[in-house]
Design an enzyme around this catalytic site. Structure first.
Site, short mmCIF file in Angstrom:
data_model
loop_
_atom_site.label_atom_id
_atom_site.label_comp_id
_atom_site.label_asym_id
_atom_site.label_seq_id
_atom_site.Cartn_x
_atom_site.Cartn_y
_atom_site.Cartn_z
N TYR A 38 36.29 27.40 68.66
CA TYR A 38 37.13 26.79 67.86
C TYR A 38 36.85 28.15 66.51
CZ TYR A 38 37.46 23.94 63.65
OH TYR A 38 37.77 23.09 62.87
N ASP A 39 36.11 28.91 66.39
CA ASP A 39 36.55 29.52 65.31
C ASP A 39 37.85 30.61 65.80
OD1 ASP A 39 34.17 28.54 63.70
OD2 ASP A 39 32.68 29.91 65.05
N GLU A 116 28.48 -5.25 60.46
CA GLU A 116 28.36 -3.66 60.65
C GLU A 116 26.88 -3.49 60.47
OE1 GLU A 116 31.76 -2.46 58.63
OE2 GLU A 116 32.63 -3.93 59.95
N LYS A 118 25.38 -2.42 57.00
CA LYS A 118 25.69 -1.02 55.41
C LYS A 118 25.21 -0.51 55.53
CE LYS A 118 25.19 -3.75 50.96
NZ LYS A 118 25.38 -2.13 50.37
N ASP A 120 24.28 3.58 53.93
CA ASP A 120 23.37 3.48 52.61
C ASP A 120 24.12 4.86 51.64
OD1 ASP A 120 22.10 3.15 49.98
OD2 ASP A 120 19.82 3.96 50.41
N ARG A 139 34.89 4.18 44.53
CA ARG A 139 34.92 2.89 43.63
C ARG A 139 34.84 2.78 42.53
NH1 ARG A 139 32.60 -2.74 43.22
NH2 ARG A 139 30.48 -1.99 42.36
N TYR A 228 35.72 1.37 57.85
CA TYR A 228 35.82 -0.47 57.97
C TYR A 228 36.48 -0.93 56.99
CZ TYR A 228 32.66 0.37 53.99
OH TYR A 228 31.91 0.71 52.53
N LYS A 292 31.01 -9.84 58.43
CA LYS A 292 31.90 -10.26 57.70
C LYS A 292 32.20 -11.76 58.57
CE LYS A 292 32.43 -5.45 56.31
NZ LYS A 292 33.12 -4.29 56.08
N LYS A 316 20.50 -7.67 53.19
CA LYS A 316 19.48 -6.80 53.49
C LYS A 316 17.58 -6.53 53.92
CE LYS A 316 20.96 -4.31 49.81
NZ LYS A 316 21.15 -4.44 48.57
N CYS A 410 -19.08 16.27 52.52
CA CYS A 410 -18.49 15.14 53.49
C CYS A 410 -18.97 13.64 53.14
CB CYS A 410 -19.31 15.47 54.38
SG CYS A 410 -18.42 14.48 55.49
N CYS A 413 -21.74 12.92 56.68
CA CYS A 413 -22.87 13.93 56.71
C CYS A 413 -22.91 14.51 55.69
CB CYS A 413 -22.70 14.30 57.89
SG CYS A 413 -21.59 15.89 57.32
N CYS A 428 -14.82 19.36 57.17
CA CYS A 428 -16.24 19.53 56.65
C CYS A 428 -16.97 20.33 58.57
CB CYS A 428 -16.39 18.17 57.36
SG CYS A 428 -18.44 17.62 57.22
N CYS A 433 -21.05 16.45 62.44
CA CYS A 433 -21.06 15.04 61.88
C CYS A 433 -20.80 13.92 62.24
CB CYS A 433 -19.81 15.07 60.83
SG CYS A 433 -19.44 14.04 59.86
S1 IVH Z 1 32.71 -3.87 52.98
C1 IVH Z 1 34.55 -6.90 49.94
N1 IVH Z 1 31.29 -2.82 54.86
O1 IVH Z 1 28.69 -1.90 49.86
C2 IVH Z 1 34.25 -6.10 50.63
N2 IVH Z 1 30.84 -2.36 52.55
O2 IVH Z 1 28.17 -3.72 48.31
C3 IVH Z 1 34.08 -4.59 50.96
N3 IVH Z 1 29.09 -0.56 52.26
O3 IVH Z 1 31.11 -1.07 47.72
C4 IVH Z 1 32.94 -4.26 51.43
N4 IVH Z 1 28.91 0.37 54.19
O4 IVH Z 1 30.24 0.58 49.32
C5 IVH Z 1 31.73 -3.02 53.59
N5 IVH Z 1 29.66 -1.81 56.53
C6 IVH Z 1 30.33 -1.98 55.36
C7 IVH Z 1 29.76 -1.21 54.19
C8 IVH Z 1 29.89 -1.96 52.85
C9 IVH Z 1 28.43 -0.36 53.34
C10 IVH Z 1 28.74 -0.91 51.40
C11 IVH Z 1 30.56 -0.67 50.12
C12 IVH Z 1 30.29 -2.00 49.08
C13 IVH Z 1 29.07 -2.14 48.56
C14 IVH Z 1 28.97 -3.42 48.53
#
Ligand code: IVH
Length: 670
Positions: A38-39, A116, A118, A120, A139, A228, A292, A316, A410, A413, A428, A433
């Site tokens: 690749y390089d 899906e 969520k 972080d 956002r 997503y 969703k 959550k 200790c 003991c 110790c 002990c």
């Molecule tokens: S859908 C209108 N799907 O969570 C709904 N959001 O608290 C649009 N996030 O601003 C969001 N994983 O940054 C969606 N699988 C996922 C997500 C996700 C993380 C975040 C996203 C959103 C925030 C909402």
């Protein structure tokens, strides 16, 4: 000067070739060619673009880095607002969400949901025009975000150019940018070695990296992304979430395969439960599940409130960090005499279990975090790991709280506690002990060692306190009368304990016996390597450090510890006596490495043992276990209810083993 067609062709060819490999590597996680190759391609393209700068383009794979720093991020107004999600913390709240959706749709029928992970991380929007990435934004407040295009261009899992057929003239794609845990750890290590402050967590690291004014800095930060959703799109897009994700994937965008479609909320709740179990094994952090409504026409009907869509929910996970207060700090003495400070906490629920103790590791850690009795602290729990104190909330420290020091004596003991040069731990010094003795005997009886059923810590404690047992070999001279004197034992159970002890003679392997001696640094893997090399205890007792380090897998620290332990006359004679009593079975050397170089992924529920135990068994034979399936995976072991990892294995043609086949492979069938 006109540029020869051959050059133009070569450049075009290199670009599409490199793009394809980027896609295979960063999006599908299954590279086809070695990095060196690749390089080579990449360097050739850079070379040609240097000679013919007029052929440079914004979507060339070389154009990811090199944009100049900016003064500030310009504003980007989102065509369609980027909403946030309503939250649920309990199953009841999730069920209420389902009822609300049905009410808004005026329907009793079960709804199709897609659930899906969520992620972080940070929400972003990418705009592609004519298939080319032209604008990327955060956002922000949902209406207006910041222009971070140059930074997002450096993220390898974001295509600079979309793939596939029927690419829309303009498409706004939404997703999450995050940092994988392993990359986060590496980044923090590098920062600490340069004496820069570490990031608190992968989310902060991702946010800090994405909001760099100098894209050159962002380029050095390992960011990743999953997509997503879409904003405005010219032309037709699929009319369901499930299909939309497939569509995005066909465009070359990275989508999370850990999604599940189900009819009715129950399936989504079940998926939540499964993801919760997988949480600690995922390469990235997730903090819940987004549920969703699958059909977009139903979403339209449900509509949105000022801030949230009514058709989606963030369910959550229980938090893995909580605050609580330190009632006391005590020390615990382990089987090698190691003295570990432990914070006794006001009990608090963390990640679904009650936590009342957290390890403080050693004096250096106590000093670094400056934990004091009375402090309010942030505690963290991840999976099966012992809870830890993350940090102290300084502004809540009560007056007069004093720094903590490990006592010089200790608590069990009364012997001196010393800190050995070059070691973080205090120990110790008294090998007799009772704390050490109990831990040692308990370890000797544990599953991975002699596996003596019925010999738990309570029994061990009574045997040691009653002066009946000081060394593991003393267990084998116990009489029925002696056992019956213990509070815990009636006739039947006393008989069972003696039987369990008897049954360890001639049936346990030598590596387990060596492991049972509790020599520092000698886990079961090291024990197996050693006993594979020295078949008898005498050979081992006669071996010097030099001979030990000559064995593959044995380093100087291990050799030193083994030698130091076995030079002690008491330990030597105990080792000989145990060998005599137990006549252990020999282990053969090669058995340890028959899976060397093989990579496994475990998925689903196994009946014979927990996944963590299966992992140990694989590692004991030289194999490796990873969290995600790629073309580099040799075997996927699929238990009951295996999910997306199994699908992925089939996609990639990776060999799949069921539990029976796996047991046969590790020689444990029948
Ligand atoms: S859908 C209108 N799907 O969570 C709904 N959001 O608290 C649009 N996030 O601003 C969001 N994983 O940054 C969606 N699988 C996922 C997500 C996700 C993380 C975040 C996203 C959103 C925030 C909402």
């Amino acid at each position: 000067m006109s540029i020869p067609d051959t050059i133009k062709h070569e450049i075009a060819g290199l670009r599409s070739e490199i793009e394809r490999h980027n896609y295979l590597y960063y999006v599908l996680d299954s590279p086809e060619i070695p990095d060196a190759e690749y390089d080579r391609l990449f360097r050739r393209l850079v070379e040609l673009e240097e000679v013919y700068p007029e052929l440079r383009t914004l979507d060339s794979p070389t154009a990811r880095v090199g944009a100049p720093p900016s003064e500030e991020f310009g504003p980007v107004r989102h065509t369609v607002p980027m909403l946030s999600l309503q939250n649920a913390m309990t199953e009841g709240e999730a069920a209420e969400f389902d009822s609300r959706v049905k009410r808004f749709l005026g329907s009793e029928e079960e709804i199709d949901y897609v659930a899906e992970p969520k992620l972080d991380g940070l929400g972003v929007e990418l705009v592609y025009e004519g298939g080319i990435f032209v604008l990327g934004s955060t956002r922000g407040d949902g209406t207006t975000g910041e222009d971070v295009t140059a930074n997002l261009r450096t993220v390898r899992s974001i295509p600079l150019k979309l793939r596939g057929e029927n690419i829309p003239d303009r498409i706004e794609v939404r997703g999450e940018i995050f940092m994988n845990r392993a990359d986060f750890d590496r980044l923090n290590q590098a920062r600490e070695s340069r004496e820069e402050p570490p990031f608190a967590n992968p989310r902060n690291a991702a946010a800090g990296s994405l909001r760099q004014l100098d894209p050159g800095v962002t380029a050095t930060r390992p960011l990743d992304g999953f997509f997503y959703a879409v904003g405005e799109v010219s032309g037709q897009v699929p009319d369901r979430q499930g299909e939309l994700l497939e569509y995005l994937s066909r465009l070359g965008l990275k989508v999370n395969s850990l999604r599940r479609r189900s009819r009715g909320i129950d399936g989504a709740l079940a998926w939540y439960g499964e993801l919760l179990l997988m949480r600690d094994e995922l390469p990235y952090e997730i903090d819940g599940v987004v549920i969703k409504v699958d059909r977009f026409d139903l979403r339209e009907i449900a509509g949105t409130t000022a801030r949230n869509p009514r058709w989606a929910l963030a369910y959550k996970f229980p938090p893995q960090q909580e605050t609580t207060s330190v009632r006391d700090i005590v020390v615990q003495v382990g089987r090698t005499g190691k003295v570990t400070p432990v914070a006794l906490l006001e009990p608090v629920r963390v990640g679904g279990v009650t936590v009342s103790r957290a390890t403080l590791h050693n004096q250096d850690e106590v000093d670094r975090k400056d934990v004091r009795v009375g402090d309010t602290v942030l505690v963290q729990r991840a999976g099966d790991v012992i809870p830890e104190v993350v940090r102290v909330l300084r502004d809540r420290r009560p007056e007069g709280a004093a720094p903590y020091r490990i006592p010089g004596f200790c608590p069990v003991c009364g012997s001196q506690v010393v800190r050995v040069d070059g070691e973080a731990a205090h120990r110790c010094v008294n090998i007799a002990c009772p704390a050490q003795v109990k831990e040692r005997i308990h370890h000797f009886a544990s599953r991975g060692a002699m596996d003596i059923e019925g010999l738990g810590m309570k029994t061990v404690s009574q045997l040691v306190d009653g002066g009946k047992v000081k060394l593991p070999s003393d267990l084998y001279t116990l009489t029925m009368e002696e056992v019956l004197q213990l509070d815990l034992y009636a006739e039947k159970s006393a008989e069972n304990l003696l039987k369990a002890l008897e049954s360890t003679r001639g049936t346990r392997t030598a590596d387990r016996l060596l492991f049972g001696l509790a020599i520092p640094l000698v886990g079961i893997v090291v024990a197996r390597i050693l006993m594979g090399a020295f078949s008898t205890v005498e050979d081992l007792l006669n071996a010097n450090e030099e001979r030990m380090v000559a064995i593959a897998g044995i380093g100087p620290e291990i050799a030193y510890q083994v030698r130091a332990f076995l030079s002690e006359p008491g330990n030597r004679s105990e080792a000989r006596i145990l060998w005599e009593i137990l006549s252990p079975l020999t282990v053969s050397g090669p058995e340890t490495t028959d899976l060397a170089g093989k990579t496994f992924v475990l998925t689903g529920t196994l009946e014979s043992f927990a996944r963590s135990e299966a992992k140990v068994r694989i590692e004991n034979r030289g194999g490796k276990v990873t969290g995600s399936v790629s073309s580099k995976t040799d075997y996927v072991v699929a238990g009951a209810d295996a999910g997306s990892k199994l699908d992925r294995a089939r996609e990639l043609g990776v060999q799949v083993l069921n539990e029976t086949e796996f047991l046969a492979l590790i020689g444990e069938s029948g």
